[in-house]
Motif scaffolding. Structure first.
Motif, mmCIF file in Angstrom:
data_model
loop_
_atom_site.group_PDB
_atom_site.id
_atom_site.type_symbol
_atom_site.label_atom_id
_atom_site.label_comp_id
_atom_site.label_asym_id
_atom_site.label_seq_id
_atom_site.Cartn_x
_atom_site.Cartn_y
_atom_site.Cartn_z
ATOM 1 N N VAL A 204 -3.880 -40.513 45.643
ATOM 2 C CA VAL A 204 -4.961 -39.758 44.992
ATOM 3 C C VAL A 204 -5.948 -39.266 46.041
ATOM 4 O O VAL A 204 -6.409 -38.118 45.984
ATOM 5 C CB VAL A 204 -5.667 -40.618 43.920
ATOM 6 N N ALA B 65 -4.484 -36.265 47.675
ATOM 7 C CA ALA B 65 -4.558 -35.086 46.807
ATOM 8 C C ALA B 65 -5.977 -34.524 46.765
ATOM 9 O O ALA B 65 -6.172 -33.312 46.627
ATOM 10 C CB ALA B 65 -4.092 -35.448 45.399
ATOM 11 N N CYS B 66 -6.970 -35.396 46.883
ATOM 12 C CA CYS B 66 -8.368 -34.938 46.850
ATOM 13 C C CYS B 66 -8.688 -34.062 48.060
ATOM 14 O O CYS B 66 -9.438 -33.089 47.959
ATOM 15 C CB CYS B 66 -9.317 -36.135 46.833
ATOM 16 N N LEU C 251 -6.468 -32.450 50.026
ATOM 17 C CA LEU C 251 -5.542 -31.327 50.210
ATOM 18 C C LEU C 251 -6.198 -30.000 49.836
ATOM 19 O O LEU C 251 -6.755 -29.856 48.763
ATOM 20 C CB LEU C 251 -4.310 -31.566 49.328
#
Lengths: 141, 135
Positions: free
Chosen positions: B100, B103-104, B106
């Motif tokens: 997570v 993903a934050c 990216l």
């Protein structure tokens, strides 16, 4: 070099594996997926950070060690003969059937894991982009 | 699509939403939330280094860093945090936190100074992670 989309796909695939692993492991500790035909050779309780709450219950069944939830551990004692078919919710202990239920951990995982898997694409799909210094490209919004 | 300058806020919201889910679903198992948050936090702090890299390298660096964080988590769960057994659920939870965090970050093509928010938020989250893991 990976593109942002490629990186996102890899992260998503890893997340899916982890979430599936969590769901299965908590399900496994309720014994539901297991096929059993053996004798309980020993029971062991190992303490973790919160004794009485996150204790680890280990059953040795015919030489194989199985990590089970506390409700399951409470059903069996050393010397019991266990019979169970894979994915059956009935555990037969010394000839008597006992109903197995999904643990609260397993139920929680079936809620939380999909939520995390929804948050991930939401993050990726809403990612902004700050242009690198000196770039003439406008900020992506 | 939200403005890039809101990435720190979005990251904090993502951490809060997912942490709240863990906390509500497992009220007795604060260690699940602790491991998740610790994995998220430590990885976010590692990911702050990605801001020092050229933008075109960052997606690859984010994936590699996330995998390194997961591997480090495997190491700690196998050693210093192996109190009873190596718990695959603890490992999976902290690794999900790592993913997570990846993903934050990216898509943030901002300057190196952006690493400050990642370090700051990661530090706060790490304190929370340890609190819930050992509370």
């Amino acid at each position: 070099m990976l593109s942002p989309r490629g990186a996102a796909l890899i992260l998503a695939a890893v997340a899916l594996l982890l979430a599936a692993g969590n769901a299965y492991e908590t399900l496994r500790r309720s014994m539901l997926p297991l096929a059993l035909d053996g004798r309980v050779e020993s029971e062991e309780v190992r303490r973790e950070k919160h004794p009485g709450i996150d204790d680890v219950h280990l059953l040795a069944i015919d030489g194989e060690t199985v990590h089970v939830d506390e409700p399951v551990a409470g059903l069996v004692t050393e010397g019991d003969e266990l019979r169970k078919e894979a994915w059956s919710s009935t555990l037969i202990i010394d000839g008597t059937g006992h109903d197995l239920k999904l643990s609260s951990d397993a139920t929680g995982m079936f809620v939380v894991m999909p939520l995390v898997l929804v948050v991930l694409p939401a993050l990726v799909l809403t990612r902004g982009r700050s242009p690198a210094p000196g770039s003439t490209r406008p900020a992506r919004t | 699509m939200i403005p890039a300058r809101h990435i720190p806020v979005r990251t904090a919201v993502a951490a809060l939403v997912t942490s709240a889910a863990f906390g509500l679903a497992f009220p007795d198992r604060t260690d699940y939330l602790g491991h998740y948050l610790a994995g998220f936090a430590a990885t976010l702090m590692l990911l702050s280094l990605v801001y020092l890299m050229p933008v075109r390298w960052r997606p690859t660096a984010i994936v590699v860093t996330t995998f390194i964080a997961i591997a480090l988590g495997w190491g700690t769960e196998s050693t210093i945090f192996k109190l009873a057994i190596f718990d695959p659920v603890d490992f999976n939870n902290q690794s999900l936190g790592a993913v997570v965090a990846g993903a934050c970050v990216l898509g943030d093509e901002g300057p190196p100074i952006n690493m400050v928010w990642a370090l700051a938020l990661g530090t706060v989250a790490l304190i929370g992670g340890f609190y819930f893991a050992f509370a």
